[in-house]
Design a protein around this motif. Structure first.
Motif, PDB file in Angstrom:
ATOM      1  N   PRO A  24      -8.808  -2.045  -9.288  1.00  0.00           N
ATOM      2  CA  PRO A  24      -8.670  -0.790  -8.536  1.00  0.00           C
ATOM      3  C   PRO A  24      -9.909  -0.397  -7.741  1.00  0.00           C
ATOM      4  N   TRP A  25     -11.108  -0.825  -8.179  1.00  0.00           N
ATOM      5  CA  TRP A  25     -12.321  -0.407  -7.500  1.00  0.00           C
ATOM      6  C   TRP A  25     -12.745  -1.414  -6.422  1.00  0.00           C
ATOM      7  N   GLU A  26     -12.005  -2.508  -6.309  1.00  0.00           N
ATOM      8  CA  GLU A  26     -12.341  -3.490  -5.273  1.00  0.00           C
ATOM      9  C   GLU A  26     -11.624  -3.149  -3.986  1.00  0.00           C
ATOM     10  N   ASN A  27     -12.128  -3.678  -2.878  1.00  0.00           N
ATOM     11  CA  ASN A  27     -11.438  -3.491  -1.614  1.00  0.00           C
ATOM     12  C   ASN A  27     -10.065  -4.106  -1.691  1.00  0.00           C
ATOM     13  N   GLN A  40       2.309  -6.124 -12.428  1.00  0.00           N
ATOM     14  CA  GLN A  40       2.404  -4.981 -13.339  1.00  0.00           C
ATOM     15  C   GLN A  40       1.116  -4.165 -13.320  1.00  0.00           C
ATOM     16  N   LEU A  41       1.284  -2.830 -13.297  1.00  0.00           N
ATOM     17  CA  LEU A  41       0.128  -1.929 -13.316  1.00  0.00           C
ATOM     18  C   LEU A  41      -0.129  -1.332 -14.692  1.00  0.00           C
ATOM     19  N   CYS A  42       0.935  -1.337 -15.544  1.00  0.00           N
ATOM     20  CA  CYS A  42       0.866  -0.546 -16.787  1.00  0.00           C
ATOM     21  C   CYS A  42       0.880  -1.433 -18.027  1.00  0.00           C
ATOM     22  N   GLU A  63       0.833  -1.211   0.000  1.00  0.00           N
ATOM     23  CA  GLU A  63       0.000   0.000   0.000  1.00  0.00           C
ATOM     24  C   GLU A  63       0.866   1.258   0.000  1.00  0.00           C
ATOM     25  N   ASN A  74      -6.912  -0.277  -3.987  1.00  0.00           N
ATOM     26  CA  ASN A  74      -6.213   1.000  -4.053  1.00  0.00           C
ATOM     27  C   ASN A  74      -5.930   1.526  -2.650  1.00  0.00           C
ATOM     28  N   ALA A  75      -4.722   1.890  -2.386  1.00  0.00           N
ATOM     29  CA  ALA A  75      -4.328   2.331  -1.036  1.00  0.00           C
ATOM     30  C   ALA A  75      -5.006   3.620  -0.646  1.00  0.00           C
ATOM     31  N   ASN A 123      -4.040  -9.564  -8.813  1.00  0.00           N
ATOM     32  CA  ASN A 123      -4.360  -8.608  -7.750  1.00  0.00           C
ATOM     33  C   ASN A 123      -5.785  -8.077  -7.882  1.00  0.00           C
ATOM     34  N   PRO A 124      -6.309  -7.513  -6.779  1.00  0.00           N
ATOM     35  CA  PRO A 124      -7.647  -6.915  -6.886  1.00  0.00           C
ATOM     36  C   PRO A 124      -7.689  -5.828  -7.944  1.00  0.00           C
ATOM     37  N   TYR A 140       2.004  -2.017 -21.911  1.00  0.00           N
ATOM     38  CA  TYR A 140       3.269  -1.777 -22.620  1.00  0.00           C
ATOM     39  C   TYR A 140       4.481  -1.950 -21.737  1.00  0.00           C
ATOM     40  N   MET A 157      -1.527  -8.711 -16.508  1.00  0.00           N
ATOM     41  CA  MET A 157      -1.847  -7.547 -15.680  1.00  0.00           C
ATOM     42  C   MET A 157      -3.020  -7.792 -14.735  1.00  0.00           C
ATOM     43  N   TRP A 158      -3.873  -8.771 -15.015  1.00  0.00           N
ATOM     44  CA  TRP A 158      -5.191  -8.742 -14.403  1.00  0.00           C
ATOM     45  C   TRP A 158      -5.481  -9.770 -13.321  1.00  0.00           C
TER      46      TRP A 158
END
Lengths: 199, 83
Positions: B76-79, B58-60, B5, B82-83, B73-74, B62, B69-70
């Protein structure tokens, strides 16, 4: 072209669901002054700007508005978790729920689906930038209205961020308008449309 | 906050500073101070992104990604997303 980063521009961490609030806040996705309209407006207008920095500004702000659309969607998503049928029935979200369950659907708080009629892309830099400044104020007022309705600090926090960004965008658009006017005849800004008329 | 986080927060902060400075540079392209600030933040953000991608995924688009990427991890809109 666009890329995506797997994070929100600003965190959304809401502990307590609230379907009434979700129903009100959905207007900032698909309502007349919501983020989808803002994004499409700026991304559409950028093609007829004659000044490249102004096109750049419209591109950058239009892109940021997509990130805001994502934040508002996250807020709605978290406000509508784990709801019972009874909670929904007792809330203002019941009509939305009938057609969309708790999915995200671009509509206004009164249920009107999003329409492109909410914005104009007039193909005239002075006109378009005035529209953009008005748009940011309308969005700011909508966030002000929402903040009066919200008690939960988890929800206030990202909404306050989004409201602040509207004010900054307004400032930038005002500067862009001055840039455009600086490139025109100071005795008559309306003499011709730089995006269309041959000089 | 957990280490993950904290690192994501660092990325968020650098990215937002870049977002805001980018808009400022669109209407003040001649401001050298803003250009310097932007470059410095780019570097800080790139290091943080590489670090995050190594450790947590990876978040990005390219950019190289071992596990895609998917899935890991959770969202971004899931609990926990996003920190």
């Amino acid at each position: 072209m666009w890329t995506y980063e797997k994070r929100l521009q600003y965190p959304v961490k809401i502990a307590h669901p609230n379907p009434d609030l979700a129903n009100a806040i959905v207007s900032q996705i698909g309502g007349p002054d919501g983020e989808i309209g803002a994004s499409l407006r700026y991304l559409s207008q950028r093609y007829s700007m004659t000044n490249r920095n102004v096109s750049g500004l419209l591109t950058d702000i239009g892109t940021e508005e997509l990130a805001h659309m994502e934040m508002v969607s996250a807020i709605i998503h978290q406000l509508t978790r784990c709801l019972s049928a009874q909670q929904i029935m007792n809330s203002k979200l019941a009509p939305y729920y009938v057609d969309h369950t708790t999915g995200i659907y671009p509509a206004a708080a009164d249920g009107t689906p999003y329409t492109v009629k909410y914005f104009q892309s007039k193909g005239d830099p002075i006109t378009d930038l005035h529209e953009d400044m008005a748009a940011e104020q309308k969005a700011r007022t909508t966030y002000d209205n929402l903040l009066r309705l919200i008690d939960d600090p988890d929800v206030c926090d990202p909404i306050k961020f989004l409201r602040e960004r509207e004010i900054v965008h307004f400032q930038r658009f005002g500067e862009a308008l001055e840039t455009v006017k600086d490139e025109l005849d100071c005795r008559n800004f309306y003499a011709f449309n730089p995006s269309f008329d041959a000089k | 906050m957990s280490e993950q986080e904290l690192l994501l927060h660092k990325i968020d902060v650098a990215s937002f500073a870049l977002d805001d400075t980018r808009l400022f540079l669109d209407t003040h392209p001649e401001c050298e101070q803003a250009v310097c600030y932007y470059d410095k933040l780019c570097q800080m953000r790139d290091h943080a992104l590489e670090d995050y991608a190594c450790k947590y995924g990876q978040l990005c688009a390219y950019r190289p990604s071992e596990n895609g990427m998917w899935g890991k991890n959770p969202l971004p809109w899931e609990n926990g997303g996003n920190a």
